[in-house]
Design a protein around this motif. Sequence first.
Motif, short mmCIF file in Angstrom:
data_model
loop_
_atom_site.label_atom_id
_atom_site.label_comp_id
_atom_site.label_asym_id
_atom_site.label_seq_id
_atom_site.Cartn_x
_atom_site.Cartn_y
_atom_site.Cartn_z
N LEU A 1 -81.37 64.05 -99.74
CA LEU A 1 -82.40 63.92 -100.76
C LEU A 1 -83.35 65.10 -100.72
O LEU A 1 -83.71 65.66 -101.77
CB LEU A 1 -83.17 62.61 -100.55
CG LEU A 1 -84.18 62.23 -101.61
CD1 LEU A 1 -83.50 62.07 -102.98
CD2 LEU A 1 -84.89 60.95 -101.23
N GLU A 2 -83.72 65.50 -99.52
CA GLU A 2 -84.61 66.65 -99.36
C GLU A 2 -83.95 67.92 -99.92
O GLU A 2 -84.58 68.69 -100.65
CB GLU A 2 -84.96 66.83 -97.89
CG GLU A 2 -85.96 67.93 -97.62
CD GLU A 2 -86.27 68.06 -96.14
OE1 GLU A 2 -86.53 69.20 -95.70
OE2 GLU A 2 -86.24 67.04 -95.43
N ALA A 3 -82.68 68.09 -99.60
CA ALA A 3 -81.95 69.27 -100.09
C ALA A 3 -81.85 69.23 -101.62
O ALA A 3 -82.03 70.26 -102.29
CB ALA A 3 -80.56 69.33 -99.48
N LEU A 4 -81.57 68.06 -102.16
CA LEU A 4 -81.49 67.94 -103.61
C LEU A 4 -82.82 68.27 -104.26
O LEU A 4 -82.87 68.98 -105.26
CB LEU A 4 -81.11 66.50 -104.00
CG LEU A 4 -79.65 66.22 -104.25
CD1 LEU A 4 -79.45 64.74 -104.54
CD2 LEU A 4 -79.11 67.04 -105.40
N GLU A 5 -83.89 67.75 -103.68
CA GLU A 5 -85.21 68.00 -104.26
C GLU A 5 -85.57 69.48 -104.20
O GLU A 5 -86.13 70.01 -105.14
CB GLU A 5 -86.27 67.16 -103.55
CG GLU A 5 -86.20 65.70 -103.93
CD GLU A 5 -87.15 64.82 -103.15
OE1 GLU A 5 -87.77 65.30 -102.17
OE2 GLU A 5 -87.27 63.64 -103.53
N THR A 6 -85.23 70.13 -103.10
CA THR A 6 -85.58 71.55 -102.99
C THR A 6 -84.76 72.39 -103.97
O THR A 6 -85.21 73.45 -104.39
CB THR A 6 -85.37 72.09 -101.56
OG1 THR A 6 -84.03 71.86 -101.16
CG2 THR A 6 -86.31 71.43 -100.58
#
Length: 91
Positions: A43-48
């Motif tokens: 999720l963090e990677a997607l958001e970034t």
Amino acid sequence: KQAEAELEAAKTSRSKVEEELALEEQEVEELTKEVDRIEGKHLEALETKLLPLRESCAQLAERELQLVVQEQLDRHRSPSPLRQVVQAPPA
């Protein structure tokens, strides 16, 4: 005596099953934590990656809108030769 032995065997068997169940519950808990951790990383990677893309799309849409508005303003300020012919009174 046989009934006592059977009762003791049943208790031992039940204890083993409860022990196995406790171990499986612990394993499920650990796996759930691992899944949550991995999902968090994804999720963090997607958001970034997504947020900059969204911003880029918003900027592109804003530029496109500005171009369309400017084009419309330019058309109204200086009509095309075709419009001048159509709007000109017949001679």
